[in-house]
Write a protein that holds these residues in place. Structure first.
Motif, PDB file in Angstrom:
ATOM      1  N   SER A 182      33.464  29.695  35.332  1.00 32.70           N
ATOM      2  CA  SER A 182      32.412  30.675  36.251  1.00 32.70           C
ATOM      3  C   SER A 182      30.934  30.535  35.981  1.00 32.70           C
ATOM      4  O   SER A 182      30.437  30.600  36.767  1.00 32.70           O
ATOM      5  CB  SER A 182      32.614  31.334  34.375  1.00 32.70           C
ATOM      6  OG  SER A 182      34.011  32.923  35.237  1.00 32.70           O
ATOM      7  N   ASP A 219      39.504  41.084  37.193  1.00 38.78           N
ATOM      8  CA  ASP A 219      39.610  42.017  36.505  1.00 38.78           C
ATOM      9  C   ASP A 219      40.256  43.057  37.026  1.00 38.78           C
ATOM     10  O   ASP A 219      41.195  43.982  36.106  1.00 38.78           O
ATOM     11  CB  ASP A 219      38.657  41.866  35.077  1.00 38.78           C
ATOM     12  CG  ASP A 219      38.727  40.045  34.813  1.00 38.78           C
ATOM     13  OD1 ASP A 219      39.384  40.299  33.745  1.00 38.78           O
ATOM     14  OD2 ASP A 219      37.663  41.013  33.835  1.00 38.78           O
ATOM     15  N   SER A 220      39.194  43.785  37.379  1.00 41.58           N
ATOM     16  CA  SER A 220      40.019  45.162  37.842  1.00 41.58           C
ATOM     17  C   SER A 220      41.751  45.191  38.610  1.00 41.58           C
ATOM     18  O   SER A 220      42.256  46.488  37.932  1.00 41.58           O
ATOM     19  CB  SER A 220      39.399  45.771  39.178  1.00 41.58           C
ATOM     20  OG  SER A 220      39.574  45.247  40.018  1.00 41.58           O
ATOM     21  N   GLY A 269      44.531  43.645  35.303  1.00 43.71           N
ATOM     22  CA  GLY A 269      43.835  44.100  33.789  1.00 43.71           C
ATOM     23  C   GLY A 269      43.809  42.927  32.938  1.00 43.71           C
ATOM     24  O   GLY A 269      44.199  42.895  31.795  1.00 43.71           O
ATOM     25  N   SER A 270      42.604  41.809  32.623  1.00 37.26           N
ATOM     26  CA  SER A 270      42.028  40.747  31.825  1.00 37.26           C
ATOM     27  C   SER A 270      43.734  39.936  31.150  1.00 37.26           C
ATOM     28  O   SER A 270      43.874  39.994  30.254  1.00 37.26           O
ATOM     29  CB  SER A 270      40.919  41.475  31.024  1.00 37.26           C
ATOM     30  OG  SER A 270      40.508  42.847  31.605  1.00 37.26           O
ATOM     31  N   ASP A 280      38.384  29.375  31.945  1.00 34.81           N
ATOM     32  CA  ASP A 280      37.937  30.096  32.697  1.00 34.81           C
ATOM     33  C   ASP A 280      35.933  30.639  32.073  1.00 34.81           C
ATOM     34  O   ASP A 280      34.926  30.841  33.505  1.00 34.81           O
ATOM     35  CB  ASP A 280      37.908  31.952  31.996  1.00 34.81           C
ATOM     36  CG  ASP A 280      37.602  32.657  32.821  1.00 34.81           C
ATOM     37  OD1 ASP A 280      36.969  32.974  34.598  1.00 34.81           O
ATOM     38  OD2 ASP A 280      36.728  34.047  32.492  1.00 34.81           O
ATOM     39  N   ARG A 289      47.503  35.105  35.618  1.00 35.44           N
ATOM     40  CA  ARG A 289      46.796  34.372  34.683  1.00 35.44           C
ATOM     41  C   ARG A 289      46.084  33.395  36.058  1.00 35.44           C
ATOM     42  O   ARG A 289      45.136  33.742  36.040  1.00 35.44           O
ATOM     43  CB  ARG A 289      47.377  33.095  33.582  1.00 35.44           C
ATOM     44  CG  ARG A 289      47.371  34.306  32.565  1.00 35.44           C
ATOM     45  CD  ARG A 289      48.164  34.261  31.089  1.00 35.44           C
ATOM     46  NE  ARG A 289      48.180  34.327  29.564  1.00 35.44           N
ATOM     47  CZ  ARG A 289      48.777  33.922  28.716  1.00 35.44           C
ATOM     48  NH1 ARG A 289      49.196  32.460  28.540  1.00 35.44           N
ATOM     49  NH2 ARG A 289      48.389  34.914  27.960  1.00 35.44           N
ATOM     50  N   ASP A 300      30.786  31.304  39.703  1.00 38.47           N
ATOM     51  CA  ASP A 300      30.726  32.965  39.495  1.00 38.47           C
ATOM     52  C   ASP A 300      29.066  32.899  39.966  1.00 38.47           C
ATOM     53  O   ASP A 300      29.077  33.859  40.415  1.00 38.47           O
ATOM     54  CB  ASP A 300      30.697  33.221  38.916  1.00 38.47           C
ATOM     55  CG  ASP A 300      31.723  33.841  37.698  1.00 38.47           C
ATOM     56  OD1 ASP A 300      32.971  33.143  39.118  1.00 38.47           O
ATOM     57  OD2 ASP A 300      32.721  33.785  37.163  1.00 38.47           O
ATOM     58  N   ARG A 354      36.126  36.563  37.549  1.00 38.95           N
ATOM     59  CA  ARG A 354      36.013  37.978  36.686  1.00 38.95           C
ATOM     60  C   ARG A 354      36.354  38.989  38.097  1.00 38.95           C
ATOM     61  O   ARG A 354      36.277  40.026  37.987  1.00 38.95           O
ATOM     62  CB  ARG A 354      34.508  37.735  35.830  1.00 38.95           C
ATOM     63  CG  ARG A 354      33.525  38.311  37.009  1.00 38.95           C
ATOM     64  CD  ARG A 354      32.514  38.316  36.372  1.00 38.95           C
ATOM     65  NE  ARG A 354      31.481  38.427  37.069  1.00 38.95           N
ATOM     66  CZ  ARG A 354      30.879  39.457  38.120  1.00 38.95           C
ATOM     67  NH1 ARG A 354      30.990  40.117  38.137  1.00 38.95           N
ATOM     68  NH2 ARG A 354      29.973  39.354  38.430  1.00 38.95           N
ATOM     69  N   ARG A 393      31.576  41.065  31.639  1.00 39.93           N
ATOM     70  CA  ARG A 393      33.111  40.144  30.551  1.00 39.93           C
ATOM     71  C   ARG A 393      31.883  39.606  29.288  1.00 39.93           C
ATOM     72  O   ARG A 393      30.888  38.632  30.104  1.00 39.93           O
ATOM     73  CB  ARG A 393      33.388  38.763  31.956  1.00 39.93           C
ATOM     74  CG  ARG A 393      34.787  38.591  31.576  1.00 39.93           C
ATOM     75  CD  ARG A 393      35.321  37.479  32.029  1.00 39.93           C
ATOM     76  NE  ARG A 393      34.291  36.386  31.487  1.00 39.93           N
ATOM     77  CZ  ARG A 393      34.474  35.018  32.482  1.00 39.93           C
ATOM     78  NH1 ARG A 393      35.914  34.919  32.847  1.00 39.93           N
ATOM     79  NH2 ARG A 393      33.863  34.436  32.073  1.00 39.93           N
ATOM     80  N   ARG A 426      44.195  34.959  37.995  1.00 40.86           N
ATOM     81  CA  ARG A 426      42.892  35.522  37.176  1.00 40.86           C
ATOM     82  C   ARG A 426      41.908  34.003  36.915  1.00 40.86           C
ATOM     83  O   ARG A 426      40.383  34.198  37.248  1.00 40.86           O
ATOM     84  CB  ARG A 426      43.304  35.948  35.984  1.00 40.86           C
ATOM     85  CG  ARG A 426      41.753  36.086  34.863  1.00 40.86           C
ATOM     86  CD  ARG A 426      40.921  36.982  36.182  1.00 40.86           C
ATOM     87  NE  ARG A 426      39.569  37.434  34.625  1.00 40.86           N
ATOM     88  CZ  ARG A 426      38.528  36.331  35.088  1.00 40.86           C
ATOM     89  NH1 ARG A 426      38.600  35.733  35.165  1.00 40.86           N
ATOM     90  NH2 ARG A 426      37.349  37.033  34.082  1.00 40.86           N
ATOM     91  N   GLU A 481      43.084  37.653  27.800  1.00 38.09           N
ATOM     92  CA  GLU A 481      42.454  37.915  26.627  1.00 38.09           C
ATOM     93  C   GLU A 481      43.550  38.144  25.406  1.00 38.09           C
ATOM     94  O   GLU A 481      44.808  37.549  26.295  1.00 38.09           O
ATOM     95  CB  GLU A 481      42.567  39.774  26.705  1.00 38.09           C
ATOM     96  CG  GLU A 481      41.386  40.444  28.024  1.00 38.09           C
ATOM     97  CD  GLU A 481      40.066  39.623  26.866  1.00 38.09           C
ATOM     98  OE1 GLU A 481      40.100  39.810  25.776  1.00 38.09           O
ATOM     99  OE2 GLU A 481      38.999  39.688  28.006  1.00 38.09           O
TER     100      GLU A 481
END
Length: 385
Positions: free
Chosen positions: A46, A25-26, A29-30, A42, A14, A50, A22, A63, A17, A33
């Motif tokens: 962002s 994420d890949s 694994g998010s 977040d 977390r 972002d 974002r 996202r 992340r 959530e």
């Protein structure tokens, strides 16, 4: 792997992340959530950070929230940041945002400012960034600040009246019915039901009198207000609270703002908006100079209260500060140190300085306006600390 190890791994994911956004994420694994607060945090991050990595519409919606201007507006972002982030983080984020399109658009567009709902969060932000508001937007910004101050003042005054007077009823009235004791404001208020609109005449059925307070029956309250940028939330609360203190007959208020210099704002203390527009946030701090000025205002030590609101990051010699505070305490002055004034608790402050002052017998605390008013009220009415 044990449950404790799983929790640590999830917490680390977390944090990473939130750090990388974002784009992680890949790999992670998010991990946010299901946690609404972290998703809101977040979203705020962002909105601000972002944007530098966007390359067009293909990124929108990648996202669920927080990627596009349509999700958050500057005004809602500002309010959310004030709610979710600690003071130190807010200062950094809002300074970053001031140089980016989202916040700049809000400050530069009077119509956008006019659409913002007044709130304590927006009030604190506009005060902090007042120097960056363009000239064309200043009237709209001032109106917004005035509305927020008026709403806060009204709520605070009603809430604090019992603490400062000991009663919400007619305490302080007298049977000595002479002109010098006439309470004109209360007389008008209590006879408004007799106002004749057609004739424009106020019928007065009863006069309200109060006991006269001599200089000897009043307490002098000296509020020393640190103008450091990190103290903006406390500054806003203090400006409003000072106006309430100034309206209490048993209190002789002195409002003093300081950084490396001292500015006596007593003459405008009754107008919190003017106080907020007159403050110069930022710069260094010389607590010893402010305390020395407070000492020059003391005429009756045992009827004098000094409230020092600061992060206590002293720029001068600690020994000089300790000596001046000790002199006040030895003379019989009641001195209180506040590292924060408000509902959000204390931010960062210098524990070495507060520890040295606490060792002298000076209480150091973080208080809400209600708690400070109760403290002042107990002393003014002659109660115990």
């Amino acid at each position: 792997m044990t449950a404790g190890a799983d929790d640590k791994k999830r917490e680390a994911a977390r944090r990473l992340r939130l750090l990388f956004g974002r784009f992680a994420d890949s790999s992670l694994g998010s991990p946010l959530e299901g946690d609404e607060v972290l998703l809101r945090i977040d979203e705020d991050l962002s909105f601000l950070y972002d944007r530098a990595f966007r390359r067009g519409p293909s990124h929108e919606g990648a996202r669920g929230a927080g990627l596009g201007p349509s999700v958050l507006r500057p005004s809602t972002w500002l309010a959310s940041v004030e709610e979710l982030f600690p003071p130190e983080a807010r200062v950094v984020m809002e300074e970053d945002a001031a140089a980016r399109h989202g916040l700049a658009a809000l400050l530069e567009d009077p119509a956008a400012l006019a659409s913002v709902t007044p709130s304590p969060a927006i009030l604190a932000l506009l005060v902090r960034l007042r120097g960056q508001i363009p000239e064309a937007s200043l009237p709209a910004a001032r109106r917004l600040i005035e509305e927020a101050v008026r709403d806060l003042s009204r709520a605070l005054a009603k809430e604090l009246a019992p603490s400062l007077t000991g009663s919400s009823g007619p305490r302080g009235r007298t049977n000595l019915r002479v002109l010098a004791n006439l309470d004109a404001r209360r007389t008008v208020r209590e006879n408004l039901r007799h106002y004749d609109r057609a004739r424009g005449v106020l019928g007065v059925e009863r006069l309200v009198f109060r006991r006269r307070l001599t200089r000897q029956t009043r307490h002098r309250l000296i509020v020393l207000l640190d103008q450091s940028g990190s103290m903006v939330d406390s500054v806003v609360q203090a400006a409003i609270l000072a106006a309430i203190f100034a309206s209490v007959p048993s209190i002789d208020l002195r409002l003093v703002a300081f950084d490396t210099h001292v500015v006596d704002m007593t003459e405008i203390a009754g107008d919190p908006v003017e106080v907020l527009f007159s403050l110069q946030l930022g710069g260094g701090t010389l607590l010893s100079r402010a305390v020395g000025y407070a000492a020059s205002l003391v005429s009756e030590p045992r009827r004098t209260l000094v409230v020092l609101i600061s992060d206590f990051r002293e720029g001068g010699a600690l020994g000089a500060l300790v000596t001046r505070v000790k002199d006040l305490l030895d003379a019989g002055v009641t001195v209180l140190g506040l590292v924060a004034l408000g509902d959000k608790g204390a931010g960062g402050f210098d524990r070495r300085v507060t520890g040295a002052l606490a060792a002298l017998g000076m209480p150091i605390a973080a208080m809400t306006p209600r708690e400070l008013a109760a403290w002042v009220g107990r002393h003014v009415r002659g109660g115990e600390t």
